[in-house]
Scaffold this motif. Structure first.
Motif, mmCIF file in Angstrom:
data_model
loop_
_atom_site.group_PDB
_atom_site.id
_atom_site.type_symbol
_atom_site.label_atom_id
_atom_site.label_comp_id
_atom_site.label_asym_id
_atom_site.label_seq_id
_atom_site.Cartn_x
_atom_site.Cartn_y
_atom_site.Cartn_z
ATOM 1 N N PRO A 1 0.820 -1.215 0.000
ATOM 2 C CA PRO A 1 0.000 0.000 0.000
ATOM 3 C C PRO A 1 0.850 1.260 0.000
ATOM 4 C CG PRO A 1 0.015 -1.011 2.181
ATOM 5 C CD PRO A 1 0.726 -1.963 1.271
ATOM 6 N N LEU A 2 0.351 2.280 -0.669
ATOM 7 C CA LEU A 2 0.988 3.586 -0.706
ATOM 8 C C LEU A 2 -0.004 4.613 -0.176
ATOM 9 C CD1 LEU A 2 2.652 3.369 -4.229
ATOM 10 C CD2 LEU A 2 3.736 2.993 -2.017
ATOM 11 N N ALA A 3 0.469 5.566 0.617
ATOM 12 C CA ALA A 3 -0.437 6.497 1.286
ATOM 13 C C ALA A 3 -0.034 7.935 1.036
ATOM 14 C CB ALA A 3 -0.449 6.218 2.796
ATOM 15 N N GLY A 4 -1.015 8.827 1.186
ATOM 16 C CA GLY A 4 -0.753 10.254 1.139
ATOM 17 C C GLY A 4 -0.768 10.849 -0.249
ATOM 18 N N ASP A 5 -1.141 12.149 -0.306
ATOM 19 C CA ASP A 5 -1.182 12.850 -1.588
ATOM 20 C C ASP A 5 0.012 13.773 -1.782
ATOM 21 O OD1 ASP A 5 -1.804 14.780 0.280
ATOM 22 O OD2 ASP A 5 -3.406 15.696 -0.907
ATOM 23 N N ARG A 6 0.911 13.853 -0.781
ATOM 24 C CA ARG A 6 2.110 14.705 -0.805
ATOM 25 C C ARG A 6 1.744 16.196 -0.800
ATOM 26 N NH1 ARG A 6 3.272 10.170 0.053
ATOM 27 N NH2 ARG A 6 5.060 8.992 -0.740
ATOM 28 N N LEU A 7 0.475 16.497 -0.457
ATOM 29 C CA LEU A 7 0.044 17.890 -0.400
ATOM 30 C C LEU A 7 -0.640 18.225 0.920
ATOM 31 C CD1 LEU A 7 -1.441 18.289 -4.012
ATOM 32 C CD2 LEU A 7 0.673 19.307 -3.146
ATOM 33 N N PHE A 8 -1.484 17.302 1.397
ATOM 34 C CA PHE A 8 -2.223 17.580 2.627
ATOM 35 C C PHE A 8 -2.153 16.434 3.618
ATOM 36 C CE2 PHE A 8 -6.063 17.442 5.225
ATOM 37 C CZ PHE A 8 -6.045 18.716 5.790
ATOM 38 N N GLY A 9 -2.508 15.227 3.170
ATOM 39 C CA GLY A 9 -2.519 14.113 4.108
ATOM 40 C C GLY A 9 -3.032 12.835 3.479
ATOM 41 N N GLU A 10 -3.377 11.892 4.320
ATOM 42 C CA GLU A 10 -3.847 10.580 3.891
ATOM 43 C C GLU A 10 -5.371 10.509 4.004
ATOM 44 O OE1 GLU A 10 -3.336 8.075 2.365
ATOM 45 O OE2 GLU A 10 -4.117 6.252 3.250
ATOM 46 N N ASP A 11 -6.004 9.963 2.989
ATOM 47 C CA ASP A 11 -7.451 9.757 2.973
ATOM 48 C C ASP A 11 -7.706 8.263 2.834
ATOM 49 O OD1 ASP A 11 -10.148 9.705 2.661
ATOM 50 O OD2 ASP A 11 -10.234 11.033 0.927
ATOM 51 N N LYS A 12 -8.235 7.658 3.880
ATOM 52 C CA LYS A 12 -8.431 6.213 3.890
ATOM 53 C C LYS A 12 -9.679 5.780 3.116
ATOM 54 C CE LYS A 12 -5.940 5.504 8.219
ATOM 55 N NZ LYS A 12 -4.782 4.920 7.533
ATOM 56 N N ALA A 13 -10.458 6.735 2.595
ATOM 57 C CA ALA A 13 -11.595 6.359 1.753
ATOM 58 C C ALA A 13 -11.128 5.795 0.419
ATOM 59 C CB ALA A 13 -12.509 7.562 1.527
ATOM 60 N N ILE A 14 -9.919 6.181 0.006
ATOM 61 C CA ILE A 14 -9.312 5.623 -1.199
ATOM 62 C C ILE A 14 -8.026 4.921 -0.798
ATOM 63 C CG2 ILE A 14 -8.126 6.171 -3.356
ATOM 64 C CD1 ILE A 14 -10.145 8.284 -3.912
ATOM 65 N N ILE A 15 -7.933 3.650 -1.160
ATOM 66 C CA ILE A 15 -6.724 2.883 -0.876
ATOM 67 C C ILE A 15 -6.049 2.531 -2.195
ATOM 68 C CG2 ILE A 15 -7.607 1.961 1.299
ATOM 69 C CD1 ILE A 15 -8.301 -0.596 -0.101
ATOM 70 N N GLY A 16 -4.749 2.388 -2.163
ATOM 71 C CA GLY A 16 -4.037 2.076 -3.390
ATOM 72 C C GLY A 16 -2.632 1.595 -3.096
ATOM 73 N N GLY A 17 -2.008 1.081 -4.119
ATOM 74 C CA GLY A 17 -0.659 0.587 -3.972
ATOM 75 C C GLY A 17 -0.204 -0.174 -5.198
ATOM 76 N N VAL A 18 0.896 -0.871 -5.034
ATOM 77 C CA VAL A 18 1.506 -1.638 -6.122
ATOM 78 C C VAL A 18 1.470 -3.114 -5.769
ATOM 79 C CG1 VAL A 18 3.607 -1.972 -7.491
ATOM 80 C CG2 VAL A 18 3.015 0.306 -6.638
ATOM 81 N N GLY A 19 1.180 -3.951 -6.742
ATOM 82 C CA GLY A 19 1.159 -5.388 -6.518
ATOM 83 C C GLY A 19 1.233 -6.137 -7.840
ATOM 84 N N ARG A 20 0.852 -7.394 -7.784
ATOM 85 C CA ARG A 20 0.870 -8.219 -8.994
ATOM 86 C C ARG A 20 -0.492 -8.861 -9.216
ATOM 87 N NH1 ARG A 20 5.861 -9.539 -11.164
ATOM 88 N NH2 ARG A 20 7.655 -8.843 -9.925
ATOM 89 N N PHE A 21 -0.969 -8.775 -10.451
ATOM 90 C CA PHE A 21 -2.188 -9.469 -10.856
ATOM 91 C C PHE A 21 -1.805 -10.501 -11.909
ATOM 92 C CE2 PHE A 21 -5.864 -9.693 -13.843
ATOM 93 C CZ PHE A 21 -6.733 -10.374 -12.993
ATOM 94 N N ARG A 22 -1.910 -11.771 -11.535
ATOM 95 C CA ARG A 22 -1.476 -12.867 -12.418
ATOM 96 C C ARG A 22 -0.039 -12.634 -12.874
ATOM 97 N NH1 ARG A 22 -6.915 -13.767 -16.202
ATOM 98 N NH2 ARG A 22 -8.299 -14.373 -14.481
ATOM 99 N N ASP A 23 0.824 -12.289 -11.926
ATOM 100 C CA ASP A 23 2.257 -12.064 -12.132
ATOM 101 C C ASP A 23 2.577 -10.786 -12.905
ATOM 102 O OD1 ASP A 23 3.049 -14.326 -10.729
ATOM 103 O OD2 ASP A 23 2.865 -15.610 -12.497
ATOM 104 N N GLN A 24 1.554 -10.029 -13.300
ATOM 105 C CA GLN A 24 1.780 -8.746 -13.988
ATOM 106 C C GLN A 24 1.810 -7.626 -12.959
ATOM 107 O OE1 GLN A 24 2.068 -7.394 -17.329
ATOM 108 N NE2 GLN A 24 2.345 -5.546 -16.115
#
Length: 258
Positions: A84-107
């Motif tokens: 998971p990656l957090a924060g907008d680098r401007l104000f703060g973190e909003d947990k209503a939207i989650i996101g990050g980097v991972g693999r889907f079927r090795d992609q």
């Protein structure tokens, strides 16, 4: 414990009977397996019949069902090595939207989604899936990150809309949503958007302007929530079922239009 909607009342009664019969059965008791099987098949038929003739208002209930899988469930099931990656680098973190980097079927992929929470504690934590400007700016940051590294973007949408509070408006809610839509359209990698539950208003379009947009069965996608529509048309949010009927919030309608 399974939660039943109001139009599933007859199915709930059959399921309760089945549970009662199961508690009665034992190694030395009367064999009631056949009766349990019969009631189970009857419940299944009634459930299929009910879902074959859902009204738009009932579809809204299904899309918002508390036990419907959420973004965190899809990430946990489909995405491996998720960071998971957090924060907008401007104000703060909003947990209503989650996101990050991972693999889907090795992609390798970038994943972004609205998360509304499953019980009261997590719903409050994620603000019921209603994002503030920092949430949409976080989404923009992750999409631009995907563009720099050539990673496809998967978005999961489940929100009644963006947070309408004064604090969000003061920090540029409309601009953040517009920039998020712009980023979806301009990022140089594929963006695959899926409405997994409720897709409401610009808060959903901010993550939904993809190269490919999909919807799960009984998901809804609309320019406004039924309650807000009813408040505008009749000044009465209790008229939401009538508003849902007017909006025709069904995936089948969208497919027919397409």
């Amino acid at each position: 414990m399974r939660q039943f909607l109001d139009f599933e009342k007859s199915v709930a009664e059959l399921e309760n009977k089945i549970d009662e019969l199961r508690t009665m059965s034992g190694p030395d008791g009367i064999n009631i397996a056949d009766e349990i099987t019969r009631l189970g098949e009857k419940a299944d038929r009634q459930l299929r019949a009910a879902y074959a003739r859902l009204t738009p208002g009932q579809k809204v209930q299904v899309a918002r069902h508390a036990q419907r899988p959420h973004t965190v469930d899809y990430i946990g099931t489909l995405i491996t090595e998720f960071s998971p990656l957090a924060g907008d680098r401007l104000f703060g973190e909003d947990k209503a939207i989650i996101g990050g980097v991972g693999r889907f079927r090795d992609q390798p992929v970038v994943v972004i989604g609205t998360e509304r929470g499953a019980e009261i504690e997590t719903r409050l934590k994620h603000n019921f899936g209603m994002a503030r400007p920092e949430g949409y700016r976080k989404a923009q940051r992750l999409m631009r990150l995907a563009g720099r590294f050539g990673l496809p973007v998967l978005t999961f949408i489940d929100t009644s809309g963006a947070w309408p509070g004064i604090d969000a408006e003061a920090r540029g809610q409309a601009e953040a949503i517009a920039r998020s839509i712009e980023t979806c359209l301009s990022v140089p990698v594929p963006v695959i958007a899926t409405v997994i539950g409720e897709g409401g208003s610009g808060g959903a379009v901010a993550l939904g302007a993809g190269d490919r947009v999909m919807m799960l069965e009984h998901a809804i996608y609309s320019v406004i929530s039924p309650e807000a529509c009813a408040s505008i048309l009749w000044r009465d949010p209790k008229q939401a079922p009538a508003a849902a009927d007017a909006l025709k919030l069904t995936a089948q309608d969208l497919l027919q239009l397409g």
